[in-house]
Design a protein around this motif. Structure first.
Motif, short mmCIF file in Angstrom:
data_model
loop_
_atom_site.label_atom_id
_atom_site.label_comp_id
_atom_site.label_asym_id
_atom_site.label_seq_id
_atom_site.Cartn_x
_atom_site.Cartn_y
_atom_site.Cartn_z
N GLY A 176 -60.74 -78.96 -21.50
CA GLY A 176 -59.58 -79.57 -22.13
C GLY A 176 -59.91 -80.74 -23.03
N ILE A 177 -58.93 -81.15 -23.80
CA ILE A 177 -59.03 -82.31 -24.69
C ILE A 177 -58.20 -83.43 -24.09
N SER A 178 -58.85 -84.53 -23.80
CA SER A 178 -58.20 -85.68 -23.18
C SER A 178 -57.56 -86.56 -24.25
N GLU A 179 -56.81 -87.56 -23.81
CA GLU A 179 -56.18 -88.47 -24.77
C GLU A 179 -57.21 -89.24 -25.59
N PRO A 180 -58.28 -89.81 -24.99
CA PRO A 180 -59.27 -90.49 -25.83
C PRO A 180 -59.92 -89.56 -26.85
N THR A 181 -60.22 -88.32 -26.46
CA THR A 181 -60.80 -87.37 -27.41
C THR A 181 -59.81 -87.01 -28.50
N ALA A 182 -58.57 -86.79 -28.13
CA ALA A 182 -57.54 -86.45 -29.12
C ALA A 182 -57.38 -87.56 -30.14
N ARG A 183 -57.50 -88.83 -29.70
CA ARG A 183 -57.40 -89.93 -30.65
C ARG A 183 -58.57 -89.92 -31.62
N LYS A 184 -59.77 -89.57 -31.14
CA LYS A 184 -60.91 -89.45 -32.05
C LYS A 184 -60.68 -88.33 -33.07
N ILE A 185 -60.19 -87.20 -32.58
CA ILE A 185 -59.96 -86.06 -33.46
C ILE A 185 -58.90 -86.38 -34.51
N ALA A 186 -57.91 -87.20 -34.14
CA ALA A 186 -56.86 -87.57 -35.09
C ALA A 186 -57.41 -88.27 -36.32
N GLU A 187 -58.59 -88.87 -36.19
CA GLU A 187 -59.20 -89.57 -37.32
C GLU A 187 -60.09 -88.65 -38.16
N LEU A 188 -60.22 -87.41 -37.77
CA LEU A 188 -61.08 -86.47 -38.49
C LEU A 188 -60.27 -85.57 -39.42
N PRO A 189 -60.86 -85.12 -40.52
CA PRO A 189 -60.15 -84.24 -41.47
C PRO A 189 -60.20 -82.78 -41.04
N VAL A 190 -59.64 -82.50 -39.86
CA VAL A 190 -59.61 -81.14 -39.35
C VAL A 190 -58.17 -80.66 -39.28
N ALA A 191 -58.01 -79.33 -39.27
CA ALA A 191 -56.67 -78.74 -39.29
C ALA A 191 -55.99 -78.77 -37.95
N GLY A 192 -56.78 -78.90 -36.88
CA GLY A 192 -56.17 -78.91 -35.56
C GLY A 192 -57.19 -78.63 -34.48
N VAL A 193 -56.69 -78.17 -33.32
CA VAL A 193 -57.54 -78.00 -32.14
C VAL A 193 -57.13 -76.76 -31.36
N GLU A 194 -58.07 -76.29 -30.53
CA GLU A 194 -57.75 -75.40 -29.43
C GLU A 194 -58.13 -76.14 -28.16
N THR A 195 -57.18 -76.30 -27.26
CA THR A 195 -57.41 -77.17 -26.11
C THR A 195 -58.35 -76.58 -25.06
N ALA A 196 -58.22 -75.28 -24.77
CA ALA A 196 -59.03 -74.62 -23.74
C ALA A 196 -59.21 -75.52 -22.52
N GLY A 197 -58.11 -75.79 -21.84
CA GLY A 197 -58.13 -76.72 -20.73
C GLY A 197 -58.61 -76.13 -19.42
N LEU A 198 -58.64 -76.98 -18.40
CA LEU A 198 -59.06 -76.59 -17.07
C LEU A 198 -58.07 -75.60 -16.46
N GLY A 199 -58.61 -74.60 -15.80
CA GLY A 199 -57.75 -73.66 -15.08
C GLY A 199 -58.09 -72.21 -15.33
N GLY A 200 -58.94 -71.95 -16.32
CA GLY A 200 -59.33 -70.57 -16.60
C GLY A 200 -60.80 -70.36 -16.32
N THR A 201 -61.46 -69.63 -17.21
CA THR A 201 -62.89 -69.37 -17.07
C THR A 201 -63.66 -70.69 -17.07
N SER A 202 -64.53 -70.83 -16.10
CA SER A 202 -65.35 -72.05 -16.00
C SER A 202 -66.75 -71.77 -16.51
N TRP A 203 -67.09 -72.35 -17.65
CA TRP A 203 -68.44 -72.16 -18.18
C TRP A 203 -69.46 -72.93 -17.35
N SER A 204 -69.02 -73.97 -16.66
CA SER A 204 -69.90 -74.66 -15.73
C SER A 204 -70.29 -73.71 -14.59
#
Length: 354
Positions: free
Chosen positions: A198-226
């Motif tokens: 997932g994307i946390s609030e601190p990470t989302a704030r960093k991303i807000a400063e980047l020239p990107v079109a958006g995000v895919e959150t892929a949060g906790l609760g599905g496939t665990s790559w760990s």
């Protein structure tokens, strides 16, 4: 260190054959949210229109076949089946990491979704962010996009996976500056994708400063790559760490809301354990523009293209039914439907879907 083909095929085998999802069926957070049932919806089910526009492309539903694989003959066959199913259903398709194409141009055939499914409405390319610290720049990114005819490029963020992966690359310093430099020059929209924490609030704030079109959150609760990487390693310490951190991250529902607040005018794609059309509807109501689903469609595609089509059709029909029962004629109207902090008993039946 395992070679890329070995790693890709072992990832596929583990995803198809082992228990790689979060053990708690409601780790995503969607089960704690409920729609108001509208017994007088004032519309007919046939009037419900689940179509939407994402990244300038018209989709039959706010759904993508999520990023999974590529780079080996087996992965290529899975991508061909997945792409064919996505095209027939009119939904988006996201490629797995194209890293293999950087060193082996012949691997393109395993990613070339539009070669087998020219009718795909939306194709997203994919590369790990850490590759920007390994000499990959704008020319290489443009080449990857052009080679597969991608409409957008996802740059994935996977520090936990790399930390557990045998031979993983954990050099994540300096990526903000590199992302800031390359994103506007790729020639297509760039999105940042977390792969399961997932994307946390601190990470989302960093991303807000980047020239990107958006995000895919892929949060906790599905496939665990760990968990997947812990199953691949022979190191008992890494195995233990991987299992411990399989529970690390931001639940998908929480992450979607965080991203929408931090990125009010950009694309937000929800993923991570989404297993029903009801959860897609909830993600939309929380602020997502669309949802991505991977593992259930992958497992269906292992059986056949028709099985993958049926799985996608189920998700879309469940979404349309949820829209009907909340009086939402369109996806735009669904976004305005409130969610209550109350247990949704439909979540109890999702074990069979997972």
């Amino acid at each position: 260190m395992a070679s890329t083909p070995d790693r890709k095929d072992s990832h596929l085998a583990l995803a198809l054959e082992r228990e790689v999802e979060f053990p708690d069926r409601d780790a995503t957070g969607f089960g704690a949210l409920r729609f108001d049932h509208d017994a007088l919806p004032e519309l007919d089910l046939d009037e419900v229109d689940a179509s939407t526009t994402l990244l300038g492309k018209r989709l039959a539903a706010p759904l993508l076949v999520g990023a999974m694989t590529g780079g080996t003959p087996r992965a290529g066959e899975m991508n061909r089946r997945l792409a064919t199913a996505a095209a027939r259903c009119g939904v988006g398709f996201a490629l797995g990491s194209q890293r293999k194409m950087l060193t082996d141009p012949a691997a393109r055939s395993t990613y070339a979704a539009r070669d087998v499914a020219p009718g795909l409405p939306l194709v997203l390319g994919n590369l790990g962010a850490v590759q920007l610290n390994r000499g990959v720049g704008v020319p290489e990114l443009r080449a990857l996009v052009a080679a597969v005819g991608a409409d957008a490029l996802m740059i994935h963020l996977n520090p936990l996976q790399e930390a557990i992966q045998p031979g993983g690359d954990t050099c994540f310093s300096g990526l903000l500056a590199r992302l800031r430099a390359v994103a506007p020059e790729v020639g297509v929209p760039v999105l940042l994708k977390e792969v399961g924490c997932g994307i946390s609030e601190p990470t989302a704030r960093k991303i807000a400063e980047l020239p990107v079109a958006g995000v895919e959150t892929a949060g906790l609760g599905g496939t665990s790559w760990s968990r997947i990487e812990s199953l691949r390693t022979d190191d008992p310490v890494k195995q233990g760490v991987g299992e411990r951190f399989a529970r690390w991250g931001i639940p998908t529902a929480e992450s979607v809301a965080i991203c929408r607040r931090a990125l009010p005018d950009r694309v937000v794609i929800a993923s991570g354990g989404i297993r029903s059309g009801i959860e897609i509807a909830k993600a939309i109501a929380l602020g997502a523009d669309a949802a991505a689903v991977a593992l259930p469609i992958l497992r269906a595609a292992e059986r056949s293209v028709d099985a993958a089509i049926q799985e996608i059709a189920r998700l879309v029909e469940e979404l349309r039914t949820a829209m009907f029962l909340t009086g939402a004629r369109t996806v735009a109207e669904l976004r305005a439907r409130p969610l209550r902090r109350a247990r949704d008993l439909t979540a109890l039946s999702q074990g069979s879907d997972r």
